[in-house]
Motif scaffolding. Structure first.
Motif, PDB file in Angstrom:
ATOM      1  N   PRO A 123       1.038  -1.428  -0.190  1.00 36.42           N
ATOM      2  CA  PRO A 123      -0.040   0.022   0.065  1.00 36.42           C
ATOM      3  C   PRO A 123       0.829   1.364   0.017  1.00 36.42           C
ATOM      4  O   PRO A 123       0.410   1.964  -0.520  1.00 36.42           O
ATOM      5  N   LEU A 124       2.671   0.942   0.693  1.00 37.45           N
ATOM      6  CA  LEU A 124       2.554   2.260   0.506  1.00 37.45           C
ATOM      7  C   LEU A 124       2.952   2.332  -0.580  1.00 37.45           C
ATOM      8  O   LEU A 124       3.695   4.035  -0.938  1.00 37.45           O
ATOM      9  N   LEU A 125       3.393   1.394  -2.266  1.00 35.54           N
ATOM     10  CA  LEU A 125       3.578   1.966  -3.072  1.00 35.54           C
ATOM     11  C   LEU A 125       2.756   2.325  -3.393  1.00 35.54           C
ATOM     12  O   LEU A 125       2.274   3.416  -4.867  1.00 35.54           O
ATOM     13  N   ALA A 126       1.202   1.414  -3.723  1.00 40.02           N
ATOM     14  CA  ALA A 126       0.334   1.906  -4.605  1.00 40.02           C
ATOM     15  C   ALA A 126      -0.059   2.937  -4.362  1.00 40.02           C
ATOM     16  O   ALA A 126      -1.030   3.746  -5.060  1.00 40.02           O
ATOM     17  N   SER A 127      -0.284   3.387  -2.838  1.00 35.54           N
ATOM     18  CA  SER A 127      -1.026   5.324  -2.715  1.00 35.54           C
ATOM     19  C   SER A 127       0.314   5.755  -3.504  1.00 35.54           C
ATOM     20  O   SER A 127      -0.400   7.380  -3.555  1.00 35.54           O
ATOM     21  N   GLN A 128       1.278   5.910  -4.090  1.00 37.58           N
ATOM     22  CA  GLN A 128       2.329   7.334  -4.899  1.00 37.58           C
ATOM     23  C   GLN A 128       2.311   6.414  -6.142  1.00 37.58           C
ATOM     24  O   GLN A 128       2.953   7.796  -6.413  1.00 37.58           O
ATOM     25  N   VAL A 129       2.281   5.567  -6.243  1.00 36.19           N
ATOM     26  CA  VAL A 129       2.712   6.138  -7.810  1.00 36.19           C
ATOM     27  C   VAL A 129       1.329   6.658  -8.849  1.00 36.19           C
ATOM     28  O   VAL A 129       1.410   6.774 -10.170  1.00 36.19           O
ATOM     29  N   TYR A 199      -4.300   1.855   3.963  1.00 32.99           N
ATOM     30  CA  TYR A 199      -5.000   0.576   2.923  1.00 32.99           C
ATOM     31  C   TYR A 199      -5.689   1.761   2.607  1.00 32.99           C
ATOM     32  O   TYR A 199      -5.931   2.094   1.734  1.00 32.99           O
ATOM     33  N   LEU A 200      -6.484   2.246   3.182  1.00 30.92           N
ATOM     34  CA  LEU A 200      -7.773   2.739   2.361  1.00 30.92           C
ATOM     35  C   LEU A 200      -7.072   4.507   1.831  1.00 30.92           C
ATOM     36  O   LEU A 200      -7.788   4.948   0.874  1.00 30.92           O
ATOM     37  N   ILE A 201      -5.801   4.851   2.357  1.00 32.02           N
ATOM     38  CA  ILE A 201      -5.477   5.920   1.188  1.00 32.02           C
ATOM     39  C   ILE A 201      -4.597   5.621  -0.166  1.00 32.02           C
ATOM     40  O   ILE A 201      -4.885   6.357  -1.001  1.00 32.02           O
ATOM     41  N   ALA A 202      -4.633   4.553  -0.212  1.00 33.33           N
ATOM     42  CA  ALA A 202      -4.347   3.683  -1.273  1.00 33.33           C
ATOM     43  C   ALA A 202      -5.144   3.174  -2.249  1.00 33.33           C
ATOM     44  O   ALA A 202      -4.771   3.212  -3.065  1.00 33.33           O
ATOM     45  N   ALA A 203      -6.253   2.739  -1.451  1.00 35.41           N
ATOM     46  CA  ALA A 203      -7.510   2.681  -2.092  1.00 35.41           C
ATOM     47  C   ALA A 203      -8.177   4.267  -2.787  1.00 35.41           C
ATOM     48  O   ALA A 203      -8.781   3.963  -3.650  1.00 35.41           O
ATOM     49  N   ALA A 204      -7.285   5.156  -2.267  1.00 30.93           N
ATOM     50  CA  ALA A 204      -8.499   6.315  -2.923  1.00 30.93           C
ATOM     51  C   ALA A 204      -7.570   6.884  -3.964  1.00 30.93           C
ATOM     52  O   ALA A 204      -7.287   7.566  -4.531  1.00 30.93           O
ATOM     53  N   ALA A 205      -5.998   6.115  -4.170  1.00 30.57           N
ATOM     54  CA  ALA A 205      -5.580   6.299  -5.791  1.00 30.57           C
ATOM     55  C   ALA A 205      -5.277   4.852  -6.102  1.00 30.57           C
ATOM     56  O   ALA A 205      -4.804   5.406  -7.366  1.00 30.57           O
ATOM     57  N   GLY A 206      -6.084   4.476  -6.379  1.00 31.41           N
ATOM     58  CA  GLY A 206      -7.424   3.206  -7.126  1.00 31.41           C
ATOM     59  C   GLY A 206      -6.553   1.803  -6.313  1.00 31.41           C
ATOM     60  O   GLY A 206      -6.797   0.527  -7.792  1.00 31.41           O
ATOM     61  N   GLY A 207      -6.092   1.484  -5.949  1.00 32.22           N
ATOM     62  CA  GLY A 207      -4.982   0.757  -5.136  1.00 32.22           C
ATOM     63  C   GLY A 207      -6.058  -0.179  -3.727  1.00 32.22           C
ATOM     64  O   GLY A 207      -5.289  -0.783  -2.899  1.00 32.22           O
ATOM     65  N   PHE A 208      -7.486  -0.834  -4.609  1.00 35.87           N
ATOM     66  CA  PHE A 208      -8.099  -1.279  -3.653  1.00 35.87           C
ATOM     67  C   PHE A 208      -7.143  -2.719  -3.405  1.00 35.87           C
ATOM     68  O   PHE A 208      -7.769  -3.622  -2.610  1.00 35.87           O
ATOM     69  N   TRP A 209      -7.213  -3.071  -4.215  1.00 38.49           N
ATOM     70  CA  TRP A 209      -6.520  -4.587  -4.161  1.00 38.49           C
ATOM     71  C   TRP A 209      -5.418  -5.125  -3.714  1.00 38.49           C
ATOM     72  O   TRP A 209      -4.800  -6.074  -3.092  1.00 38.49           O
ATOM     73  N   SER A 210      -4.666  -3.770  -3.095  1.00 37.43           N
ATOM     74  CA  SER A 210      -3.337  -4.109  -1.996  1.00 37.43           C
ATOM     75  C   SER A 210      -4.103  -4.395  -0.215  1.00 37.43           C
ATOM     76  O   SER A 210      -3.367  -4.449   0.665  1.00 37.43           O
ATOM     77  N   ILE A 211      -5.329  -4.511  -0.498  1.00 37.34           N
ATOM     78  CA  ILE A 211      -6.195  -5.391   0.842  1.00 37.34           C
ATOM     79  C   ILE A 211      -5.563  -6.193   1.005  1.00 37.34           C
ATOM     80  O   ILE A 211      -5.411  -6.750   2.585  1.00 37.34           O
ATOM     81  N   PHE A 212      -4.697  -7.328   0.835  1.00 42.25           N
ATOM     82  CA  PHE A 212      -4.155  -8.261   1.093  1.00 42.25           C
ATOM     83  C   PHE A 212      -2.731  -7.868   2.505  1.00 42.25           C
ATOM     84  O   PHE A 212      -2.827  -8.415   3.096  1.00 42.25           O
ATOM     85  N   SER A 213      -2.552  -6.974   1.934  1.00 37.74           N
ATOM     86  CA  SER A 213      -1.046  -6.044   3.245  1.00 37.74           C
ATOM     87  C   SER A 213      -1.617  -6.048   4.498  1.00 37.74           C
ATOM     88  O   SER A 213      -1.787  -6.459   5.454  1.00 37.74           O
TER      89      SER A 213
END
Length: 264
Positions: A123-129, A199-213
């Motif tokens: 999620p730390l990546l998914a939120s930034q990319v 995770y919620l911040i990552a989801a804001a950037a479209g990273g919903f699938w990083s929920i495994f973290s």
């Protein structure tokens, strides 16, 4: 994204290799616990510098929150462990492995924790990319709220326990006040909740699938290395702990229940 993720894997691997060599010199594998939080800080900023096209405000938000969480955790564990030698878990594995411990520890302790760090950090990546949305949305604010709640329970729980243990009169006693009145493990609950915030911040950037973290982190804290492992020893060795278990939630905070002794 895969290239950035692979780069982070190499950074984590190099860090764990260096830490493993240091542990052999110190004869103390538990230094890996001190590095756990700091490792995520390093990873968060690796992602920060390798994602120049991401939305800067969100990138700074996730990197700063990860830094606050990780550094506080590492500093807390460093202070707690200072002068106490190797943790009993690693001592047990060292005895069981005998002469093979020097290489066995790399795979069972350092490589395993490095792999988990890499997987959980996603999620730390998914939120930034991603550069979109180019503004903070309700998921970002919900994530910040979740992180704040988690940080409160983890930091206050650790602080209250440290103060309690520092009082000689409390030796052998059980802490059941403060946040410990509402959950038997406020620090573990807080840790997991902060990762749901990430995770919620990552989801804001479209990273919903990083929920495994956050699922992996919650399962580890609840069922593997956290609550479950600790309570196996506490319920049989700590006076009054079984009654504490009957009245207080193990993980999610809630008002305490009345014990059988109080009702009789």
């Amino acid at each position: 994204m895969l290239t950035i993720y692979a780069t982070a894997a190499l950074v984590i691997l190099a860090s764990m290799l260096a830490l493993w060599v240091l542990s052999l010199w110190l004869k103390d594998a538990s230094i890996v616990d001190i590095f756990w939080g700091a490792g995520f800080v390093i990873t968060a900023w690796v992602y920060f510098y390798l994602t120049p096209d991401g939305f800067m405000t969100r990138k700074l938000l996730i990197a700063i929150l990860a830094t606050i969480w990780g550094l506080r955790l590492s500093i807390h564990i460093l202070i707690r462990n200072w002068g106490h030698g190797e943790d009993f878990r690693y001592q047990k594995w060292r005895e069981e492995s005998g002469k093979n411990w020097w290489w066995f520890s790399f795979f069972k302790v350092f490589l395993l924790q490095g792999f988990l760090m890499w997987i959980i950090s996603f999620p730390l990546l998914a939120s930034q990319v991603s550069p979109i949305p180019s503004r903070l949305i309700w998921l970002d604010y919900l994530g910040l709220l979740a992180w704040g709640i988690g940080f409160f329970f983890e930091a206050v729980g650790d602080w209250q326990l440290s103060r309690f243990k520092a009082e000689p009169a409390n030796k052998g006693q059980l802490l059941k006040t403060g946040v410990w009145r509402y959950t038997r493990h406020p620090n573990y609950f807080g840790d997991a909740t902060q990762w749901w915030g990430f995770y919620l911040i990552a989801a804001a950037a479209g990273g919903f699938w990083s929920i495994f973290s956050p699922i992996i982190m919650t399962l580890l804290l609840r069922n593997v290395s956290g609550v479950s492992m600790l309570e196996k020893s506490l319920k049989d060795t700590k006076p009054g702990y079984q009654d504490y278990m009957r009245t207080t939630n193990a993980f999610i905070p809630w008002f305490p229940k009345r014990s059988n002794s109080a009702r009789s």
